[in-house]
Design a protein around this motif. Structure first.
Motif, PDB file in Angstrom:
ATOM      1  N   ASN A   3       0.816  -1.209   0.000  1.00  0.00           N
ATOM      2  CA  ASN A   3       0.000   0.000   0.000  1.00  0.00           C
ATOM      3  C   ASN A   3       0.846   1.255   0.000  1.00  0.00           C
ATOM      4  O   ASN A   3       0.487   2.270  -0.552  1.00  0.00           O
ATOM      5  N   LEU A   4       1.987   1.174   0.658  1.00  0.00           N
ATOM      6  CA  LEU A   4       2.856   2.352   0.761  1.00  0.00           C
ATOM      7  C   LEU A   4       3.643   2.583  -0.506  1.00  0.00           C
ATOM      8  O   LEU A   4       3.715   3.681  -1.030  1.00  0.00           O
ATOM      9  N   PHE A   5       4.229   1.529  -1.047  1.00  0.00           N
ATOM     10  CA  PHE A   5       5.185   1.727  -2.117  1.00  0.00           C
ATOM     11  C   PHE A   5       4.613   1.523  -3.522  1.00  0.00           C
ATOM     12  O   PHE A   5       5.168   2.008  -4.493  1.00  0.00           O
ATOM     13  N   GLY A   6       3.527   0.781  -3.674  1.00  0.00           N
ATOM     14  CA  GLY A   6       2.896   0.677  -4.977  1.00  0.00           C
ATOM     15  C   GLY A   6       3.667  -0.180  -5.957  1.00  0.00           C
ATOM     16  O   GLY A   6       4.714  -0.726  -5.662  1.00  0.00           O
ATOM     17  N   VAL A   7       3.130  -0.301  -7.181  1.00  0.00           N
ATOM     18  CA  VAL A   7       3.707  -1.184  -8.191  1.00  0.00           C
ATOM     19  C   VAL A   7       5.092  -0.735  -8.600  1.00  0.00           C
ATOM     20  O   VAL A   7       6.037  -1.516  -8.663  1.00  0.00           O
ATOM     21  N   LYS A  25       3.999   1.582  11.508  1.00  0.00           N
ATOM     22  CA  LYS A  25       2.923   2.125  10.683  1.00  0.00           C
ATOM     23  C   LYS A  25       2.996   3.648  10.639  1.00  0.00           C
ATOM     24  O   LYS A  25       2.677   4.272   9.613  1.00  0.00           O
ATOM     25  N   GLU A  26       3.427   4.248  11.742  1.00  0.00           N
ATOM     26  CA  GLU A  26       3.540   5.713  11.781  1.00  0.00           C
ATOM     27  C   GLU A  26       4.606   6.209  10.818  1.00  0.00           C
ATOM     28  O   GLU A  26       4.402   7.200  10.105  1.00  0.00           O
ATOM     29  N   LEU A  27       5.753   5.531  10.777  1.00  0.00           N
ATOM     30  CA  LEU A  27       6.793   5.920   9.835  1.00  0.00           C
ATOM     31  C   LEU A  27       6.359   5.633   8.406  1.00  0.00           C
ATOM     32  O   LEU A  27       6.650   6.417   7.487  1.00  0.00           O
ATOM     33  N   SER A  28       5.655   4.533   8.181  1.00  0.00           N
ATOM     34  CA  SER A  28       5.139   4.223   6.848  1.00  0.00           C
ATOM     35  C   SER A  28       4.193   5.320   6.366  1.00  0.00           C
ATOM     36  O   SER A  28       4.235   5.739   5.206  1.00  0.00           O
ATOM     37  N   PHE A  29       3.340   5.795   7.263  1.00  0.00           N
ATOM     38  CA  PHE A  29       2.411   6.867   6.920  1.00  0.00           C
ATOM     39  C   PHE A  29       3.168   8.149   6.581  1.00  0.00           C
ATOM     40  O   PHE A  29       2.839   8.853   5.612  1.00  0.00           O
ATOM     41  N   LEU A  34       5.176  11.998   2.371  1.00  0.00           N
ATOM     42  CA  LEU A  34       6.312  12.693   1.769  1.00  0.00           C
ATOM     43  C   LEU A  34       6.485  12.345   0.294  1.00  0.00           C
ATOM     44  O   LEU A  34       6.985  13.155  -0.479  1.00  0.00           O
ATOM     45  N   ARG A  35       6.089  11.139  -0.095  1.00  0.00           N
ATOM     46  CA  ARG A  35       6.323  10.734  -1.486  1.00  0.00           C
ATOM     47  C   ARG A  35       5.173  11.070  -2.408  1.00  0.00           C
ATOM     48  O   ARG A  35       5.270  10.882  -3.614  1.00  0.00           O
ATOM     49  N   ASN A  36       4.064  11.580  -1.869  1.00  0.00           N
ATOM     50  CA  ASN A  36       2.892  11.866  -2.692  1.00  0.00           C
ATOM     51  C   ASN A  36       2.436  13.306  -2.522  1.00  0.00           C
ATOM     52  O   ASN A  36       2.121  13.728  -1.400  1.00  0.00           O
ATOM     53  N   ASN A  37       2.400  14.059  -3.628  1.00  0.00           N
ATOM     54  CA  ASN A  37       1.899  15.427  -3.579  1.00  0.00           C
ATOM     55  C   ASN A  37       0.390  15.447  -3.352  1.00  0.00           C
ATOM     56  O   ASN A  37      -0.144  16.348  -2.706  1.00  0.00           O
ATOM     57  N   THR A  38      -0.310  14.484  -3.930  1.00  0.00           N
ATOM     58  CA  THR A  38      -1.746  14.373  -3.712  1.00  0.00           C
ATOM     59  C   THR A  38      -2.010  13.107  -2.900  1.00  0.00           C
ATOM     60  O   THR A  38      -1.346  12.091  -3.090  1.00  0.00           O
ATOM     61  N   GLN A  39      -2.982  13.179  -2.019  1.00  0.00           N
ATOM     62  CA  GLN A  39      -3.217  12.098  -1.076  1.00  0.00           C
ATOM     63  C   GLN A  39      -4.460  11.286  -1.451  1.00  0.00           C
ATOM     64  O   GLN A  39      -5.488  11.855  -1.839  1.00  0.00           O
ATOM     65  N   ASP A  40      -4.332   9.982  -1.351  1.00  0.00           N
ATOM     66  CA  ASP A  40      -5.441   9.055  -1.554  1.00  0.00           C
ATOM     67  C   ASP A  40      -6.184   8.931  -0.226  1.00  0.00           C
ATOM     68  O   ASP A  40      -5.666   8.365   0.739  1.00  0.00           O
ATOM     69  N   GLU A  41      -7.405   9.469  -0.165  1.00  0.00           N
ATOM     70  CA  GLU A  41      -8.112   9.515   1.105  1.00  0.00           C
ATOM     71  C   GLU A  41      -8.502   8.119   1.610  1.00  0.00           C
ATOM     72  O   GLU A  41      -8.660   7.916   2.813  1.00  0.00           O
ATOM     73  N   ILE A  42      -8.618   7.161   0.714  1.00  0.00           N
ATOM     74  CA  ILE A  42      -8.912   5.790   1.152  1.00  0.00           C
ATOM     75  C   ILE A  42      -7.720   5.233   1.925  1.00  0.00           C
ATOM     76  O   ILE A  42      -7.874   4.631   3.004  1.00  0.00           O
ATOM     77  N   LEU A  43      -6.505   5.447   1.392  1.00  0.00           N
ATOM     78  CA  LEU A  43      -5.306   4.989   2.094  1.00  0.00           C
ATOM     79  C   LEU A  43      -5.117   5.733   3.404  1.00  0.00           C
ATOM     80  O   LEU A  43      -4.739   5.142   4.422  1.00  0.00           O
ATOM     81  N   ILE A  44      -5.363   7.028   3.384  1.00  0.00           N
ATOM     82  CA  ILE A  44      -5.214   7.822   4.610  1.00  0.00           C
ATOM     83  C   ILE A  44      -6.182   7.319   5.684  1.00  0.00           C
ATOM     84  O   ILE A  44      -5.831   7.212   6.858  1.00  0.00           O
ATOM     85  N   LYS A  45      -7.386   6.981   5.276  1.00  0.00           N
ATOM     86  CA  LYS A  45      -8.366   6.457   6.224  1.00  0.00           C
ATOM     87  C   LYS A  45      -7.885   5.146   6.819  1.00  0.00           C
ATOM     88  O   LYS A  45      -8.063   4.892   8.024  1.00  0.00           O
ATOM     89  N   VAL A  76      -6.637  17.521   3.006  1.00  0.00           N
ATOM     90  CA  VAL A  76      -7.348  16.265   3.215  1.00  0.00           C
ATOM     91  C   VAL A  76      -8.635  16.526   3.997  1.00  0.00           C
ATOM     92  O   VAL A  76      -8.720  17.458   4.800  1.00  0.00           O
ATOM     93  N   LYS A  77      -9.657  15.691   3.774  1.00  0.00           N
ATOM     94  CA  LYS A  77     -10.933  15.819   4.479  1.00  0.00           C
ATOM     95  C   LYS A  77     -10.679  15.910   5.987  1.00  0.00           C
ATOM     96  O   LYS A  77      -9.968  15.088   6.570  1.00  0.00           O
ATOM     97  N   ALA A  78     -11.284  16.907   6.610  1.00  0.00           N
ATOM     98  CA  ALA A  78     -11.008  17.222   8.017  1.00  0.00           C
ATOM     99  C   ALA A  78     -11.290  16.059   8.955  1.00  0.00           C
ATOM    100  O   ALA A  78     -10.629  15.904   9.985  1.00  0.00           O
ATOM    101  N   SER A  79     -12.236  15.224   8.609  1.00  0.00           N
ATOM    102  CA  SER A  79     -12.614  14.127   9.504  1.00  0.00           C
ATOM    103  C   SER A  79     -11.559  13.024   9.566  1.00  0.00           C
ATOM    104  O   SER A  79     -11.594  12.190  10.478  1.00  0.00           O
TER     105      SER A  79
END
Length: 399
Positions: A3-7, A25-29, A34-45, A76-79
């Motif tokens: 999930n973190l590093f992708g294909v 998990k905290e360091l992975s997050f 840091l590696r993504n300018n735009t965030q995938d809210e599903i992954l963030i959740k 990112v969505k405030a919730s």
């Protein structure tokens, strides 16, 4: 870790074997942000559902990347992110803006004063690096201002700094200080701004990186109607990779710097620079870490430096410090001091190891501060050096 590093990162993982199985998990997050300018809210959740936010904030602060974290999470969505986390990130971000503005003002005043007295300066990090690599000085943190001057101008530079209100923080008792050190620190008496004056880029002197040669290869930039000088791109990459390697990459900020610099590099010029001046193993170490931690694509022309077995060993060694959130500068934590000293020795070339061992027998001003002797007895520091070194070690406070 998929999930973190992708294909794309998995392809890199096949080429560069580093063990990331025990990263928290905290360091992975943090790495994901840091590696993504735009965030995938599903992954963030997914991350946010089971994360220690106190540890996450400690990591962001420790690695000095909280400005980037704030900028990328505020959209990112405030919730998804606790309000107290965003409030803390925002406060630290605004504090950093004020700190960098203050440091920029000091940079302007100091560089102008040194120039007026005929002292050439090359800025190594600080606000210049922030603006050139990130486009905004608020996007990077800087504790102090690092200035490189010619070794012959150090005393003149110090006189000017003293006139501006700065005080020397280092011991300078014996006359061989230019041989046993490569920089001195200064702090302003009133507002506590910190300045480091360097006369070498690193502890290992090389004529290829003499001030005059670095000056010939420099970059110039005009900010607020004032011209500043800093290292040429190839010299800057060598300096940043050397600096990060010597500090075990215990702050991720140094890797993000190089990731920002890499697109500005002329790959053919960089290869020629490596062939002429060396430094491949440090760049290889940095490139491997960037590939695995940030999924940064290394230009094909420069991947040759990642094929060095030593670069792989150094990258694996650096992970030891990144995973543990340790502090290695100015004094390594006692829990990792032995490991770090071995690591530092492994960084060196054969020639550097010989010089390093030889220099260990040279007395320095720290020895003189431990055991003050009258000048006519300075020769005694040579036989006493091993004992004084050992005494300082056992008296070193535990961190």
């Amino acid at each position: 870790m998929t999930n973190l590093f992708g294909v794309d990162a998995l392809i890199i993982e096949d080429a560069v074997k580093l063990d990331l199985s025990d990263i928290s998990k905290e360091l992975s997050f943090l790495l994901y942000i840091l590696r993504n300018n735009t965030q995938d809210e599903i992954l963030i959740k997914q991350y946010a559902s089971d994360i220690d936010w106190t540890l996450f904030m400690k990591l962001a602060m420790h690695h000095r990347v909280y400005p980037l974290v704030y900028l990328r999470l505020k959209g990112v969505k405030a919730s998804l992110i606790p309000s107290e986390v965003m409030a803390s990130l925002q406060q630290h971000y605004h504090n950093n803006v004020m700190r960098m503005l203050h440091l920029s003002r000091e940079m302007s005043q100091i560089c102008e004063a040194l120039k007026d007295h005929g002292v050439r300066t090359l800025l190594l990090k600080g606000p210049i690096l922030a603006t050139q690599l990130y486009g905004d000085l608020a996007h990077r943190t800087s504790k102090d201002l690092d200035i490189l001057v010619c070794a012959d101008d150090v005393e003149k530079a110090e006189q000017i700094l003293v006139q501006l209100g700065y005080e020397l923080q280092d011991e300078r008792i014996l006359e061989n200080w230019k041989k046993t050190s490569h920089h001195f620190s200064y702090v302003h008496k009133k507002h506590s701004a910190q300045i480091e004056v360097h006369w070498r880029l690193n502890p290992h002197y090389d004529k290829s990186f003499s001030f005059d040669r670095l000056w010939e290869r420099r970059n110039d930039v005009m900010l607020s109607h004032q011209v500043y000088h800093y290292l040429g791109n190839e010299d800057l990459l060598c300096y940043l990779t050397d600096h990060g390697a010597r500090h075990g990459w215990f702050r991720l900020r140094w890797l993000t710097d190089i990731a920002r610099l890499l697109p500005m590099i002329n790959n053919d010029d960089m290869r020629a620079h490596f062939e002429r001046y060396g430094g491949q193993q440090y760049a290889g170490q940095a490139f491997i870490l960037m590939s695995r931690l940030f999924a940064v694509d290394i230009p094909a022309e420069l991947t040759v430096v990642t094929n060095n077995p030593k670069a792989h060993r150094l990258a694996e060694s650096a992970l030891y410090y990144i995973k543990r959130m340790v502090k290695l500068n100015p004094v390594p934590e006692k829990s990792v001091a032995l490991h770090y000293n071995r690591y530092l020795f492994s960084l060196m070339t054969g020639k550097q190891k010989v010089i390093y061992i030889f220099n260990k027998f040279l007395p320095n001003s720290r020895d003189a501060s431990v055991l003050p002797l009258p000048k006519f007895l300075y020769f005694l520091y040579f036989p006493l050096r091993p004992f004084l070194w050992f005494w300082r070690r056992i008296k070193q406070p535990s961190i």
